[in-house]
Scaffold this motif. Structure first.
Motif, short mmCIF file in Angstrom:
data_model
loop_
_atom_site.label_atom_id
_atom_site.label_comp_id
_atom_site.label_asym_id
_atom_site.label_seq_id
_atom_site.Cartn_x
_atom_site.Cartn_y
_atom_site.Cartn_z
N TRP A 1 6.07 -6.19 3.80
CA TRP A 1 5.49 -4.97 4.35
C TRP A 1 4.38 -4.44 3.45
O TRP A 1 3.34 -4.02 3.90
N VAL A 2 4.69 -4.49 2.15
CA VAL A 2 3.68 -3.99 1.21
C VAL A 2 2.41 -4.83 1.33
O VAL A 2 1.30 -4.29 1.43
N ALA A 3 2.59 -6.16 1.39
CA ALA A 3 1.44 -7.04 1.48
C ALA A 3 0.66 -6.77 2.76
O ALA A 3 -0.58 -6.76 2.77
N GLN A 4 1.41 -6.53 3.84
CA GLN A 4 0.76 -6.32 5.13
C GLN A 4 0.02 -5.00 5.19
O GLN A 4 -0.98 -4.87 5.89
N ARG A 5 0.54 -4.01 4.46
CA ARG A 5 -0.03 -2.66 4.58
C ARG A 5 -0.99 -2.33 3.43
O ARG A 5 -1.27 -1.14 3.22
N ARG A 6 -1.41 -3.33 2.69
CA ARG A 6 -2.29 -3.05 1.55
C ARG A 6 -3.45 -2.15 1.95
O ARG A 6 -3.78 -1.18 1.26
N ARG A 7 -4.10 -2.46 3.08
CA ARG A 7 -5.26 -1.66 3.49
C ARG A 7 -4.87 -0.24 3.81
O ARG A 7 -5.52 0.72 3.37
N ARG B 1 -4.69 5.55 2.43
CA ARG B 1 -3.95 6.76 2.07
C ARG B 1 -4.31 7.23 0.67
O ARG B 1 -4.46 8.42 0.41
N ARG B 2 -4.40 6.23 -0.23
CA ARG B 2 -4.75 6.58 -1.62
C ARG B 2 -6.13 7.22 -1.65
O ARG B 2 -6.36 8.23 -2.32
N VAL C 1 -9.40 -0.54 -2.23
CA VAL C 1 -9.04 -1.54 -1.23
C VAL C 1 -9.51 -1.08 0.16
O VAL C 1 -9.90 -1.88 1.00
N ALA C 2 -9.45 0.24 0.36
CA ALA C 2 -9.80 0.79 1.68
C ALA C 2 -11.22 0.44 2.07
O ALA C 2 -11.54 0.29 3.25
N THR C 3 -12.08 0.30 1.08
CA THR C 3 -13.50 0.10 1.40
C THR C 3 -13.82 -1.37 1.60
O THR C 3 -14.92 -1.71 2.04
N ARG C 4 -12.88 -2.27 1.21
CA ARG C 4 -13.18 -3.70 1.33
C ARG C 4 -12.77 -4.20 2.71
O ARG C 4 -11.77 -3.74 3.27
#
Lengths: 409, 433
Positions: free
Chosen positions: A310-316, A321-322, A404-407
Motif C-alpha cells: 500500500w505504501v509503495a502504491q500510494r507514494r504519490r 499530502r506532504r 515526489v508529488a511534483t514528479r
C-alpha cells in the motif's frame, strides 16, 4: 484524527481488506482457544499434591504373591531402608498422587442413598501419612492397633464381614467440606460399598487423588491397612532433597539384596514420577505455544507485507499530502490508525469465530466454555502485533519526501 | 505457452524475493503442520489387520444385575469367564478366541541372572489362525492341548532373540514363575497397530507386540492375574476368576460373510435370552461391533491428536488466506503490466492462466519446504513421551499427498487474485501510466 479518508481509501481495496480481516479473525479465534487450552494444561500440571514432593524417592517392587513370609519380609525391608543414613521416614504404600492407576470409592452419607455423594481416591499403607509428609489439620493419626493387613481386609470385603475391615478413616479437607459443608468432620460417619460404615478421625490439609482427577482432585481418604511384600506397592522414602540420589541408589541395592527373586519395576524421585504423569499435558502445551507463535508471526508478516504494498502504491498520494502540509507524524498516524481499524474489524469477526470454535470444541471434547476474559486479552495481543507489523512500512511512508508529488512516475 | 507462463511467473517472483519467500514460508509452515498431524492421525486410526478386519467381530454382553432404567444399559467392554467360555465352546464362528493380558515373570535359565517381566497374552488356540499371526518356527497349540492345560508357550521374535539369540527354540524350555513351559512356536515380528486386541485388557494401545502367548486354561490354573479386572458385583473370590462376577476377557470371532455375521448376532441374542431364562443374566443388551467400529467406540485415537490435527488445518487455512491477500496486493501492483499484456492481445484466459501458474509455483515450493517441516515435525513427535511416538514416519502415500495439499491450497489461494487480474479493463491502466 479524521478517519473518514481512511475509510474511503479502504473501500477501494475491499477484496484485499476482506482477506486481511479474515486472516486476523481466524488468527484471533485460534489463538484465543489455544491460549485457553494452554492455560488448562498448565493448571493441571501445577495441581498441588499435598505431599512433600521434593523429599521423596520411590521404589516399585513386583508383586509375587506366593510366599508365606510376606509380612515379615515387608517389615524387614522397611527396617533396612530406615537404616540408610539421611532417611527420615519410610512406608510401603499402595498408591501415590498422580499415577495412572488408583482405587476410587463411591462415598455415601446414608447406606440407602441411590447416587453416591462423591468419588474419592483411596490410600493405605502403614505410616503413609508421615512418609508422604501430608499435614493433619484436625483430629489424630491412626493408632498402631487400628491397622489391619490387606489380606484380611480383602477377605472381609469378600465375606462382607465388618470385623475384618477398618472402621476409621482420615479424609481431606476438600472431601470433608463437600460432604459436610460448614461442619466439623471429626466423628462424622460415611458409607462405602453396600453398608460399610467409616468414622472420620482426622482431617488432612490436602492430598490429591491418584487418578480420575476430573472427579475432584482433592477428594482422597486414608484407611489403616498394612501391605505386605507380595502385594506389590511402592516403597516411599523421605530424606533431604540433596540426599535423594544417594538414598535411592542405596535403597535399590538393599531391596535387591534382601529379595533375590523379585523384580525392581521402577526407581525414581517423586518429582520425576509426577513429571511423567503430566508429560502428555506438557507436550500438548508446547505444541500449542509453538502453533500460536507461528500464527502470530505469519499474521504479522501478512499485515506487514500488505502495508508495504500500500505504501509503495500510494507514494504519490503521500507526496501530495506532504506537499499540502501534512507532517511526517500525520502520515505515520494515518497508517497506524488504518491498521488499528483493520485489526479491529478482524477482532470483531474473530470474537464471533472464537466462540463458534469454542462451542465446536465443547461438543466434541470434554472442554469448558471459553471464558470471556480471554477475548480482550486476545484483542490486545493482535492489536500490538498489528501495530508492530505496520510500523516499518508506516515509517517508510512517513519518510516519503513532498517532492515526489511534483514528479511524474 | 505454458513454459512462457512459467518464465513470466519466475520473473515476477524474482522481482520481489522477500514477498515470495514470505508466501512460500507461510504455506510451507501450514503444510508441514498439517502433514505432520495428519500422518500421526492416519497412523493411529489405521487398520491393524487390513486383510481380516472386516470379518472380525467383538461380541459384547451385559452380565450385570438388573437396572431400573433399561435405556441406560450398555453392554460391557469385556466378558466374564463363564460367558467367554460359553461363546468359545459353542464354536459358531469359523474361529473364536478369548484372551486377556498379563505380566509373565520369566525366570532366568542361568543362576545369577535376574528374572524379568514380559508382556503376555493368555488366550485360546484360535488366536493364531484367526489373527493370521506369522510364525518363524513351529506353530500354535491345539484346542485340545489348551483345554488340557498343557504347559506350552509361543514366544515373540524379540524374546527369542533375547533368550536364544534368534535360533530355532522350538522344544526348548521357558520358565514362567514356578513352572516350565515347552516352547512350541516362535513368531515373526508381529505388532498390529493399534494393538486392537489389547484395547480394554489393560495393555498399551500402540507400540511393541507382546512377548509371550500361553494357553488361557493353563494360565488360569497357574493363577496368573489379568492386567485389567472389573468386578460388577460384590462377593466372589478374586482367587478364582472362573467364578468371580468380574469381566476380564476379550472375545473375538471370525465371520467371513455377512450372512454368517447376521446368524452369529442371532445366536448371541439367543444366548443372552437363554442365560436370562436360567437366571444367570438380567439384561438383554448385546453388541457385536466389527474391528474398526470397536476401535472407534473405544476411542483408541487420543483426543489430543485429533485436536492437533484440527489445529494444524486451521493453521493451513490462515496461511492460505495470507497468501491470497499477498497475491491480490501483488496483482494490483501489476495492473499496468496486465494492461499492456491485454492491450497486446493476451486474452483474459491467458492472464488467468499466467497468474495460476505463478500461484502453483509458490505451491510447489511451499510443498517442498513443507515436506522438510513435516519431517522436522515428525522428528519432534518421535521425541514426545507418547506410546505411538516411535511409529511416526512419513510414508510414500503421505509424501505424495503433501504435494496434493500444497497444489490445492496454492491454487485455491491463486484463484481470486488471478480472477481479479483477468477482469481488469486494460484501457484505464494504460492511461494511468
Amino acid at each position: 484524527m479524521d478517519i473518514r479518508p481512511i475509510f474511503s481509501a479502504l473501500r477501494r481495496h475491499r477484496l484485499v481488506m476482506g482477506m486481511l480481516i479474515l486472516e486476523i479473525a481466524l488468527t484471533c479465534a485460534i489463538v484465543c482457544n489455544s491460549v485457553f487450552l494452554i492455560m488448562q494444561n498448565l493448571q493441571r500440571m501445577n495441581l498441588p499434591s499435598g505431599i512433600a514432593e521434593h523429599q521423596l524417592v520411590v521404589v516399585q517392587m513386583a508383586s509375587i504373591r506366593d510366599r508365606p513370609d510376606a509380612d515379615a519380609r515387608a517389615q524387614a525391608n522397611l527396617a533396612s531402608l530406615r537404616q540408610i543414613p539421611g532417611v527420615r521416614q519410610v512406608a510401603l504404600v499402595d498408591k501415590m498422587p498422580f499415577m495412572f492407576s488408583g482405587n476410587n470409592s463411591d462415598i455415601k452419607l446414608r447406606p440407602d442413598q441411590p447416587q453416591p455423594s462423591l468419588s474419592a481416591g483411596l490410600y493405605f499403607g502403614e505410616n503413609l501419612l508421615s512418609a508422604f509428609g501430608a499435614r493433619l489439620i484436625a483430629g489424630r493419626m491412626f493408632h498402631a492397633d487400628e491397622y489391619l493387613s490387606l489380606d484380611r481386609a480383602l477377605r472381609g470385603l469378600h465375606d462382607n464381614n465388618v470385623r475384618d475391615l477398618p472402621r476409621v478413616a482420615i479424609v481431606t479437607r476438600a472431601m470433608a467440606q463437600r460432604l459436610w459443608p460448614g461442619q466439623n468432620a471429626l466423628g462424622k460417619t460415611f458409607y462405602i460399598g453396600k453398608d460399610i460404615q467409616m468414622h472420620v478421625v482426622g482431617v488432612l490439609a490436602q492430598l490429591a487423588r491418584p487418578n480420575s482427577l476430573q472427579r475432584g482432585v482433592g477428594f482422597s481418604w486414608v484407611v489403616p491397612i498394612r501391605m505386605n511384600a507380595d502385594e506389590g506397592g511402592y516403597y516411599v522414602i523421605r530424606s533431604a532433597p540433596r540426599d535423594r540420589a544417594r538414598v535411592l541408589a542405596d535403597a535399590v541395592a538393599r531391596l535387591k539384596q534382601h529379595n533375590p527373586g523379585s523384580i525392581v519395576m521402577a526407581q525414581r524421585s517423586y518429582d520425576r514420577m509426577r513429571a511423567e504423569y503430566f508429560s502428555g499435558d506438557r507436550a500438548m502445551a508446547g505444541t500449542l505455544i509453538a502453533v500460536c507463535l507461528a500464527l502470530l508471526v505469519i499474521t504479522a508478516l501478512g499485515i506487514g507485507g500488505l502495508a508495504s504494498f500500500w505504501v509503495a502504491q500510494r507514494r504519490r498520494t503521500i507526496g501530495v499530502r506532504r506537499a499540502l502540509g501534512a507532517t511526517r507524524g500525520d502520515i505515520l498516524r494515518y497508517f497506524q490508525t488504518e491498521n488499528f481499524l483493520i485489526v479491529g474489524f478482524g477482532i470483531a469477526l474473530g470474537i464471533v469465530l472464537a466462540y463458534g470454535l469454542s462451542l465446536l470444541l465443547m461438543a466434541h471434547y470434554e472442554l469448558p466454555r471459553l471464558p470471556f476474559s480471554y477475548l480482550p486479552a486476545g484483542a490486545l495481543i493482535l492489536w500490538c502485533v498489528g501495530q508492530l507489523a505496520v510500523l516499518g512500512p508506516a515509517l517508510r511512508a512517513a519518510a516519503v519526501p513532498p517532492v515526489v508529488a511534483t514528479r511524474s512516475v | 505457452m505454458f513454459t512462457y507462463y512459467i518464465d513470466l511467473a519466475l520473473r515476477s517472483l524474482r522481482r520481489n524475493t522477500v514477498l515470495t519467500a514470505l508466501m512460500v514460508l507461510a504455506l510451507a509452515l501450514g503444510i508441514g503442520a498439517s502433514i505432520t498431524t495428519l500422518t500421526v492421525l492416519r497412523l493411529l486410526s489405521g487398520d491393524p489387520l487390513p486383510a481380516r478386519s472386516a470379518q472380525l467381530y467383538y461380541p459384547q454382553v451385559d452380565p450385570r444385575p438388573a437396572l431400573d432404567d433399561p435405556s441406560r444399559a450398555r453392554p460391557m467392554p469385556a466378558m466374564s469367564w463363564t460367558d467367554a467360555m460359553n461363546l468359545v465352546n459353542a464354536r459358531k464362528a469359523r474361529y473364536q478366541a478369548a484372551m486377556a493380558l498379563t505380566q509373565a515373570k520369566v525366570m532366568p535359565a542361568k543362576t545369577g541372572e535376574r528374572p524379568f517381566f514380559s508382556d503376555a497374552v493368555m488366550t485360546t488356540a484360535d488366536f493364531f489362525p484367526m489373527f493370521d499371526v506369522p510364525f518363524r518356527y513351529g506353530s500354535g497349540w491345539s484346542a485340545g492341548e489348551g483345554q488340557a492345560r498343557a504347559r506350552v508357550v509361543v514366544i515373540s521374535d524379540a524374546l527369542n532373540r533375547k533368550l536364544f539369540a534368534g535360533a530355532n527354540s522350538v522344544g526348548r524350555t521357558l520358565r514362567i514363575r514356578d513352572h516350565d513351559f515347552r516352547i512350541v512356536g516362535v513368531l515373526r515380528p508381529w505388532s498390529p497397530q493399534p494393538r486392537f486386541y489389547a484395547v480394554w485388557l489393560g495393555g498399551r494401545s500402540y507400540g511393541d507386540g507382546d512377548g509371550v502367548f500361553l494357553p488361557l486354561h493353563t494360565a488360569v490354573a497357574d493363577k496368573m492375574s489379568p492386567n485389567n479386572l472389573n468386578c460388577f458385583a460384590a462377593g466372589g473370590d478374586l482367587n478364582d476368576l472362573t467364578k468371580a462376577p468380574c469381566i476380564w476377557l476379550g472375545v473375538w470371532v471370525d465371520l467371513p460373510t455377512a450372512s454368517q455375521a447376521r446368524a452369529y448376532r442371532g445366536f448371541l441374542d439367543n444366548y443372552v435370552h437363554q442365560q436370562i431364562a436360567l437366571g444367570r443374566m438380567h439384561r438383554t443388551d448385546v453388541a457385536m461391533p466389527d474391528l474398526m467400529q470397536w476401535m472407534r467406540e473405544s476411542h483408541v485415537v487420543p483426543s489430543d491428536v485429533q485436536l492437533q490435527t484440527w489445529l494444524a488445518f486451521g493453521f493451513l487455512l490462515i496461511c492460505v488466506v495470507n497468501t491470497v491477500g499477498l497475491l491480490l496486493a501483488k496483482c494490483l501492483k501489476r495492473s499496468q503490466e496486465i494492461g499492456v499484456r491485454r492491450a497486446l492481445g493476451a486474452s483474459r484466459r491467458a492472464v488467468f492462466a499466467q497468474f495460476m501458474v505463478e500461484a502453483s509455483i509458490i505451491g510447489l515450493a511451499g510443498g517442498l519446504l513443507g515436506l522438510l517441516f513435516a519431517e522436522l515435525g515428525l522428528w519432534a513427535i518421535r521425541q514426545q513421551p507418547a506410546e505411538y511416538a516411535d511409529l511416526a514416519h512419513l510414508d510414500l502415500g503421505m509424501f505424495a499427498f503433501t504435494f496434493v495439499v500444497a497444489l490445492v491450497s496454492s491454487l485455491l489461494a491463486g484463484v481470486l487474485p488471478a480472477w481479479r487480474a483477468s477482469v481488469l479493463a486494460p484501457a484505464p491502466q494504460l492511461k494511468a501510466s
